[in-house]
Scaffold this motif. Structure first.
Motif, PDB file in Angstrom:
ATOM      1  N   ALA A 354       0.932  -5.267  -6.059  1.00  0.00           N
ATOM      2  CA  ALA A 354       1.394  -4.142  -6.748  1.00  0.00           C
ATOM      3  C   ALA A 354       1.388  -2.658  -6.319  1.00  0.00           C
ATOM      4  CB  ALA A 354       0.285  -4.251  -8.065  1.00  0.00           C
ATOM      5  N   ASP A 355       0.529  -2.385  -5.261  1.00  0.00           N
ATOM      6  CA  ASP A 355       0.709  -1.205  -4.697  1.00  0.00           C
ATOM      7  C   ASP A 355       1.837  -1.137  -3.848  1.00  0.00           C
ATOM      8  OD1 ASP A 355       0.026  -3.331  -2.821  1.00  0.00           O
ATOM      9  OD2 ASP A 355      -1.287  -1.949  -1.733  1.00  0.00           O
ATOM     10  N   HIS A 356       2.766  -1.955  -3.705  1.00  0.00           N
ATOM     11  CA  HIS A 356       4.121  -1.915  -2.972  1.00  0.00           C
ATOM     12  C   HIS A 356       5.200  -1.377  -4.046  1.00  0.00           C
ATOM     13  CE1 HIS A 356       1.837  -3.381   0.264  1.00  0.00           C
ATOM     14  NE2 HIS A 356       2.878  -3.239   1.010  1.00  0.00           N
ATOM     15  N   GLY A 357       4.732  -1.037  -5.349  1.00  0.00           N
ATOM     16  CA  GLY A 357       5.890  -0.905  -6.331  1.00  0.00           C
ATOM     17  C   GLY A 357       6.857   0.225  -5.660  1.00  0.00           C
ATOM     18  N   GLY A 358       6.344   1.326  -5.081  1.00  0.00           N
ATOM     19  CA  GLY A 358       7.318   2.168  -4.770  1.00  0.00           C
ATOM     20  C   GLY A 358       8.422   1.950  -3.692  1.00  0.00           C
ATOM     21  N   TYR A 359       8.007   0.779  -3.076  1.00  0.00           N
ATOM     22  CA  TYR A 359       8.811   0.229  -1.968  1.00  0.00           C
ATOM     23  C   TYR A 359      10.207  -0.785  -2.341  1.00  0.00           C
ATOM     24  CZ  TYR A 359       9.254  -0.915   2.964  1.00  0.00           C
ATOM     25  OH  TYR A 359       9.339  -0.958   4.470  1.00  0.00           O
TER      26      TYR A 359
END
Length: 580
Positions: A354-359
């Motif tokens: 989920a921490d890669h949402g901005g990617y």
């Protein structure tokens, strides 16, 4: 056999007849006409929205379209009743023999539920892709299970699937790993060491240090860091990837391809991918405005080489090269996805934390640009897993130093429980993993509930065989099922009929959790029918002295078992034969 697809075909056939007869105008698009279970089972077996979606383009009232369609449908022997509801929905009741036919098909067709939806389309599913700095931890488990189950689902639905792991071995973290291993090496030689912030203090590096001491003795201590660092970097990555492969194997996950980020450097692949974008006028030199909030690590207040990702749906353009000429972390990822396109994949799926949402948007933009919009990328984000025991946050042992290892979880509850529980929520919803709940024998534990249903099916088969009743599929297929008329028996047959449809829906949406939900529903039908038999002897699967009646009822429960087994297979869960 997909009964829903068959009835939809009948609806389309009827609409075409209505067009030929002048009831409907020419040129209507039937693509959005659907046939699905009604929201309320009391309304019928299936429902179609045909009148609702066609009324406006046909310039007719929905009920007029529905009334005319109902007349056409009821002329077919498969339709017992077609009722117009509300503004124009059409509820259908099917002939009982169709449900009996589904039971026979489930037993006769070894591919029941499998689909040709994928039509051999080549799909690359990249998942886990953890930094090779240690064994996998609980945070990776959900992505590993989700990615593997999704791959199995797509394969089941007719896609040509490749499971892939991207080894992030090109960044500074592998240098930190090598230095951490060097400390364990010194420790193995009897020296006292201190792990500073930023190093990896986990016990899992002790065997690696011991091996180095056995192989090199004290030779490495006589070298400068610049000399031993490259050696230990490769040695450490190999050791960590061995651990990661073991972790994946403990979950029943087997990758088809392991790709290395490091292999992209110095080979011209990064330069080639950026040049492909440059040829489209998508690479330029410029200065980005400072974003609001926390500054990303690739932002600089000076000119950089930028990818015009906004032309392919991104919010802002993205740096691919820093002002000092070094590649940003995005550049090798662009090149890596370019290799997937060049390898001939038609669809790409990335499973990220989920921490890669901005990617997501920048990666989709890159794939769109590099493939000319021909290759799709679907990024599935997996949310955090929170560990509990009896409703309280649970902290397991941390043999890894700073995190809980995947193997700790698997050792506690086993791979089957781990996998099923990880799929009982949609991937982008947080998941609470309660160690007490997942091991209790109750309906509140979906793993037990589904496995118990499968075990009950096998119990019926064993007892029937002991009673001298043949349970071979050929005999069950030949049985007369016309006596299966109780609402609970028909309800179970209807749920079996939903299986092919559910496979296609789950595959279209890349959502394997739908399979877990379906399994819980069909298990509920099995348990309900079993429990009714406790009070009503006529509903018991084995009817004393009545072989033909028994075989009909056994055919129904056996068909349910076939579907449950297939569904568990997609999830990577082994069906149990009996509960112990």
């Amino acid at each position: 056999m997909n009964l829903f697809a068959e009835i939809r075909g009948l609806v389309i056939e009827s609409l075409n007849a209505m067009t030929s007869e002048g009831i409907l105008p020419e040129g209507l698009d039937f693509a959005n006409v659907a046939v699905e279970p009604p929201r309320d089972a009391a309304h019928g077996d299936m429902a179609t929205n045909a009148a609702m979606v066609l009324a406006k383009p046909a310039k007719m009232k929905p009920r007029d379209v529905a009334d005319a369609l109902a007349l056409k449908l009821t002329a077919d022997p498969r339709i017992d009743l077609a009722e117009v509801a509300g503004p124009g929905f059409l509820n259908l009741r099917l002939a009982p023999n169709l449900w009996h036919g589904i039971v026979k098909t489930a037993l006769a067709d070894p591919n029941f539920g499998r689909s040709t939806l994928g039509a051999g389309i080549k799909v690359n599913v990249e998942f886990v892709s953890a930094n090779p700095t240690g064994p996998l931890h609980v945070g990776h488990t959900r992505g590993a299970v989700f990615g593997d189950a999704l791959s199995s689902l797509l394969d089941y639905a007719g896609y040509d699937v490749t499971r892939e792991y991207y080894i992030n071995d090109g960044g500074a973290q592998v240098d930190v790993l090598a230095r951490s291993v060097y400390l364990r090496y010194l420790e193995a030689l009897g020296q006292e060491v201190a792990f500073e912030d930023g190093t990896y203090p986990g016990d899992y590096l002790i065997p690696v240090g011991n091996t180095l001491a056995e192989v090199y003795g004290d030779k490495l201590t006589k070298m400068e860091e610049a000399e031993w660092l490259p050696m230990l970097r490769d040695f450490s990555i190999d050791a960590m990837m061995h651990l990661i492969r073991e972790d994946l194997a403990s979950l029943g996950v087997e990758m088809d391809v392991f790709s290395s980020e490091k292999a992209l450097y110095g080979t011209g692949q990064i330069e080639g991918a950026i040049e492909a974008l440059r040829m489209q006028g998508l690479i330029y030199t410029g200065t980005l405005e400072a974003p609001k909030g926390k500054l990303p690590e690739d932002w600089e207040p000076r000119e950089q080489t930028l990818f015009k990702s906004t032309e392919h749906g991104d919010d802002v353009d993205r740096p691919v090269m820093k002002s000092d000429g070094a590649w940003t972390y995005f550049a090798p990822d662009i090149a890596y996805h370019y290799t997937k396109i060049e390898r001939g994949f038609d669809q790409l799926i990335d499973v990220f934390g989920a921490d890669h949402g901005g990617y997501v948007k920048r990666m989709k933009a890159a794939v769109s640009a590099l493939s000319g919009g021909e290759v799709s990328l679907d990024v599935k984000l997996t949310q955090l897993v929170r560990l509990f025991k009896d409703g309280e946050p649970f902290k397991m042992s941390k043999r890894a130093g700073t995190f809980i290892m995947l193997r700790d979880l698997v050792e506690q509850v086993g791979p089957d429980v781990t996998r099923f529980v990880m799929l009982t929520r949609k991937n982008d919803a947080p998941l609470d993993f309660d160690f007490a709940k997942v091991q209790e024998q109750s309906k509140d534990n979906p793993v037990f509930y589904v496995q118990y249903a499968h075990a009950r099916v096998n119990s019926v088969l064993r007892k029937a065989t002991e009673a001298g009743i043949s349970c071979e599929d050929k005999d069950l297929i030949a049985a007369d099922l016309s006596g299966l008329i109780h609402p609970s028996e028909i309800s179970l047959a209807k749920k079996i009929a939903e299986w092919p449809r559910m496979v296609e829906i789950a595959a279209r949406t890349n959502e394997p959790h739908r399979i877990a939900f379906y399994l819980f529903d069909i298990a509920s039908e099995v348990h309900a029918l079993w429990n009714l038999g406790n009070d009503d002897v006529t509903l018991r699967f084995i009817q004393e002295g009545e072989v033909a009646t028994s075989q009909a009822k056994i055919a129904l429960i056996r068909a349910a078992g076939v579907v449950i087994s297939s569904g568990l297979g997609i999830l990577g869960v082994t069906p149990v034969q009996e509960m112990r």
